[in-house]
Scaffold this motif. Structure first.
Motif, PDB file in Angstrom:
ATOM      1  N   LEU A   1       0.240  -4.416   3.914  1.00  0.00           N
ATOM      2  CA  LEU A   1      -0.197  -3.544   4.506  1.00  0.00           C
ATOM      3  C   LEU A   1      -1.744  -2.836   5.046  1.00  0.00           C
ATOM      4  O   LEU A   1      -1.419  -2.738   6.354  1.00  0.00           O
ATOM      5  CB  LEU A   1       0.291  -1.916   4.005  1.00  0.00           C
ATOM      6  CG  LEU A   1       2.241  -2.184   3.398  1.00  0.00           C
ATOM      7  CD1 LEU A   1       2.786  -0.298   3.121  1.00  0.00           C
ATOM      8  CD2 LEU A   1       2.941  -1.671   5.588  1.00  0.00           C
ATOM      9  N   THR A   2      -2.213  -3.745   4.186  1.00  0.00           N
ATOM     10  CA  THR A   2      -3.942  -3.500   4.489  1.00  0.00           C
ATOM     11  C   THR A   2      -3.865  -4.637   5.219  1.00  0.00           C
ATOM     12  O   THR A   2      -5.214  -4.625   6.554  1.00  0.00           O
ATOM     13  CB  THR A   2      -4.515  -3.742   3.242  1.00  0.00           C
ATOM     14  OG1 THR A   2      -4.382  -2.443   2.821  1.00  0.00           O
ATOM     15  CG2 THR A   2      -5.961  -3.845   3.279  1.00  0.00           C
ATOM     16  N   GLU A   3      -3.819  -5.575   5.421  1.00  0.00           N
ATOM     17  CA  GLU A   3      -3.648  -7.230   6.186  1.00  0.00           C
ATOM     18  C   GLU A   3      -3.321  -6.907   7.168  1.00  0.00           C
ATOM     19  O   GLU A   3      -3.632  -6.629   8.586  1.00  0.00           O
ATOM     20  CB  GLU A   3      -3.120  -8.831   6.083  1.00  0.00           C
ATOM     21  CG  GLU A   3      -4.091  -8.953   4.184  1.00  0.00           C
ATOM     22  CD  GLU A   3      -3.291  -9.602   3.513  1.00  0.00           C
ATOM     23  OE1 GLU A   3      -2.194 -10.371   3.994  1.00  0.00           O
ATOM     24  OE2 GLU A   3      -3.864 -10.612   3.054  1.00  0.00           O
ATOM     25  N   GLN A   4      -2.363  -6.157   7.388  1.00  0.00           N
ATOM     26  CA  GLN A   4      -1.915  -5.531   9.146  1.00  0.00           C
ATOM     27  C   GLN A   4      -2.191  -4.801   9.255  1.00  0.00           C
ATOM     28  O   GLN A   4      -2.898  -4.984  10.569  1.00  0.00           O
ATOM     29  CB  GLN A   4       0.191  -5.109   8.527  1.00  0.00           C
ATOM     30  CG  GLN A   4       0.782  -6.337   8.281  1.00  0.00           C
ATOM     31  CD  GLN A   4       2.247  -4.828   7.997  1.00  0.00           C
ATOM     32  OE1 GLN A   4       2.451  -3.636   8.454  1.00  0.00           O
ATOM     33  NE2 GLN A   4       3.424  -6.081   8.392  1.00  0.00           N
ATOM     34  N   SER A   5      -3.016  -3.756   9.051  1.00  0.00           N
ATOM     35  CA  SER A   5      -3.668  -2.841   9.693  1.00  0.00           C
ATOM     36  C   SER A   5      -5.045  -3.592  10.480  1.00  0.00           C
ATOM     37  O   SER A   5      -5.655  -3.065  10.781  1.00  0.00           O
ATOM     38  CB  SER A   5      -4.613  -1.834   8.739  1.00  0.00           C
ATOM     39  OG  SER A   5      -2.993  -0.706   7.908  1.00  0.00           O
TER      40      SER A   5
ATOM     41  N   TYR B   1       8.805  -8.636  -0.708  1.00  0.00           N
ATOM     42  CA  TYR B   1       7.613  -8.858  -1.250  1.00  0.00           C
ATOM     43  C   TYR B   1       8.187  -7.072  -2.549  1.00  0.00           C
ATOM     44  O   TYR B   1       8.008  -6.208  -2.413  1.00  0.00           O
ATOM     45  CB  TYR B   1       5.798  -8.233  -0.433  1.00  0.00           C
ATOM     46  CG  TYR B   1       6.445  -9.446   0.934  1.00  0.00           C
ATOM     47  CD1 TYR B   1       5.768 -10.612   0.406  1.00  0.00           C
ATOM     48  CD2 TYR B   1       6.713  -8.853   2.100  1.00  0.00           C
ATOM     49  CE1 TYR B   1       5.757 -10.850   1.546  1.00  0.00           C
ATOM     50  CE2 TYR B   1       7.089  -9.262   3.242  1.00  0.00           C
ATOM     51  CZ  TYR B   1       5.937 -10.976   2.713  1.00  0.00           C
ATOM     52  OH  TYR B   1       5.781 -11.542   3.760  1.00  0.00           O
TER      53      TYR B   1
ATOM     54  N   ASN C   1       5.227  -4.267  -5.339  1.00  0.00           N
ATOM     55  CA  ASN C   1       4.529  -3.280  -5.023  1.00  0.00           C
ATOM     56  C   ASN C   1       3.047  -4.297  -4.741  1.00  0.00           C
ATOM     57  O   ASN C   1       3.074  -3.500  -4.165  1.00  0.00           O
ATOM     58  CB  ASN C   1       4.454  -2.970  -5.995  1.00  0.00           C
ATOM     59  CG  ASN C   1       5.414  -1.749  -6.236  1.00  0.00           C
ATOM     60  OD1 ASN C   1       6.494  -0.862  -4.853  1.00  0.00           O
ATOM     61  ND2 ASN C   1       5.806  -1.136  -7.402  1.00  0.00           N
ATOM     62  N   THR C   2       2.825  -5.035  -5.745  1.00  0.00           N
ATOM     63  CA  THR C   2       1.400  -5.433  -5.232  1.00  0.00           C
ATOM     64  C   THR C   2       1.069  -5.866  -3.708  1.00  0.00           C
ATOM     65  O   THR C   2      -0.014  -6.146  -3.189  1.00  0.00           O
ATOM     66  CB  THR C   2       1.255  -6.019  -6.614  1.00  0.00           C
ATOM     67  OG1 THR C   2       1.008  -5.498  -7.192  1.00  0.00           O
ATOM     68  CG2 THR C   2      -0.705  -7.140  -6.149  1.00  0.00           C
ATOM     69  N   GLU C   3       1.940  -7.201  -3.249  1.00  0.00           N
ATOM     70  CA  GLU C   3       2.111  -8.014  -2.797  1.00  0.00           C
ATOM     71  C   GLU C   3       2.088  -6.582  -1.233  1.00  0.00           C
ATOM     72  O   GLU C   3       1.628  -7.187  -0.450  1.00  0.00           O
ATOM     73  CB  GLU C   3       3.280  -8.658  -2.234  1.00  0.00           C
ATOM     74  CG  GLU C   3       3.320  -9.353  -3.418  1.00  0.00           C
ATOM     75  CD  GLU C   3       4.378 -10.632  -3.384  1.00  0.00           C
ATOM     76  OE1 GLU C   3       4.000 -11.819  -3.048  1.00  0.00           O
ATOM     77  OE2 GLU C   3       5.658 -10.015  -3.963  1.00  0.00           O
ATOM     78  N   VAL C   4       3.392  -5.611  -1.390  1.00  0.00           N
ATOM     79  CA  VAL C   4       3.663  -5.118  -0.216  1.00  0.00           C
ATOM     80  C   VAL C   4       1.748  -4.175   0.700  1.00  0.00           C
ATOM     81  O   VAL C   4       1.448  -3.899   1.426  1.00  0.00           O
ATOM     82  CB  VAL C   4       4.813  -4.024  -0.747  1.00  0.00           C
ATOM     83  CG1 VAL C   4       4.506  -2.620   0.794  1.00  0.00           C
ATOM     84  CG2 VAL C   4       5.978  -4.524  -0.692  1.00  0.00           C
ATOM     85  N   ASP C   5       1.094  -3.758  -0.431  1.00  0.00           N
ATOM     86  CA  ASP C   5      -0.443  -2.997  -0.713  1.00  0.00           C
ATOM     87  C   ASP C   5      -1.160  -3.953   0.306  1.00  0.00           C
ATOM     88  O   ASP C   5      -1.687  -3.223   1.187  1.00  0.00           O
ATOM     89  CB  ASP C   5      -0.730  -2.293  -1.417  1.00  0.00           C
ATOM     90  CG  ASP C   5      -0.154  -1.377  -2.415  1.00  0.00           C
ATOM     91  OD1 ASP C   5       0.858  -0.551  -1.678  1.00  0.00           O
ATOM     92  OD2 ASP C   5      -0.021  -1.080  -3.774  1.00  0.00           O
ATOM     93  N   GLN C   6      -1.088  -5.162  -0.242  1.00  0.00           N
ATOM     94  CA  GLN C   6      -1.586  -6.299   0.368  1.00  0.00           C
ATOM     95  C   GLN C   6      -1.544  -6.839   1.864  1.00  0.00           C
ATOM     96  O   GLN C   6      -2.129  -6.958   3.054  1.00  0.00           O
ATOM     97  CB  GLN C   6      -1.744  -7.674  -0.354  1.00  0.00           C
ATOM     98  CG  GLN C   6      -2.272  -8.472  -0.024  1.00  0.00           C
ATOM     99  CD  GLN C   6      -2.933  -9.530  -0.671  1.00  0.00           C
ATOM    100  OE1 GLN C   6      -1.937  -9.768  -2.068  1.00  0.00           O
ATOM    101  NE2 GLN C   6      -3.554 -10.804  -0.490  1.00  0.00           N
TER     102      GLN C   6
END
Length: 126
Positions: free
Chosen positions: A31-35, A22, A24-29
């Motif tokens: 990670l947020t979804e995983q949390s 992924y 940068n933008t996808e990674v942040d999204q």
């Protein structure tokens, strides 16, 4: 891209032994979804654990299972780290992986000590 669509794509890729990467933008999204998923699933955990974990021995199986899963993941990450070193990946990536592996091993040691304390506590009759 919606989480369900991405999940289906990831599941399809996994059937062929592929993993998606992924940006940068996808990674942040992601990670947020995983949390969010993890915290949602854990919302009632304290109440359930309080009802279920009536003594030290009742805590032991869950801690032992968690240690086994974490140890397997840490050993997998050691392989990822070896590959990163062998392929000359950026030093920041290698250093972060080193930190994760060290921390993961420390966590497995702490979990093993917790399992031992439950056994010692039960065998001493306390």
């Amino acid at each position: 891209m919606p989480f369900t669509c991405r999940s289906l794509m990831d599941a399809a890729a996994a059937c062929f032994g592929w993993r998606r990467a992924y940006g940068n933008t996808e990674v942040d999204q992601l990670l947020t979804e995983q949390s969010e998923t993890a915290y949602t699933a854990a919302a009632d955990h304290a109440a359930l654990a309080t009802a279920k974990n009536t003594d030290a021995l009742a805590v032991q199986p869950g801690v032992l299972d968690a240690r086994g899963r974490i140890l397997a993941d840490v050993l997998y990450l050691e392989g990822v780290l070896a590959g990163a070193r062998n392929r000359g990946l950026p030093s920041e990536v290698v250093e972060r992986l080193e930190d994760v592996v060290v921390h993961g091993h420390e966590l497995t040691v702490l979990l093993a000590e917790t399992v031992r304390s439950t056994a010692a506590h039960v065998s001493s009759g306390h």
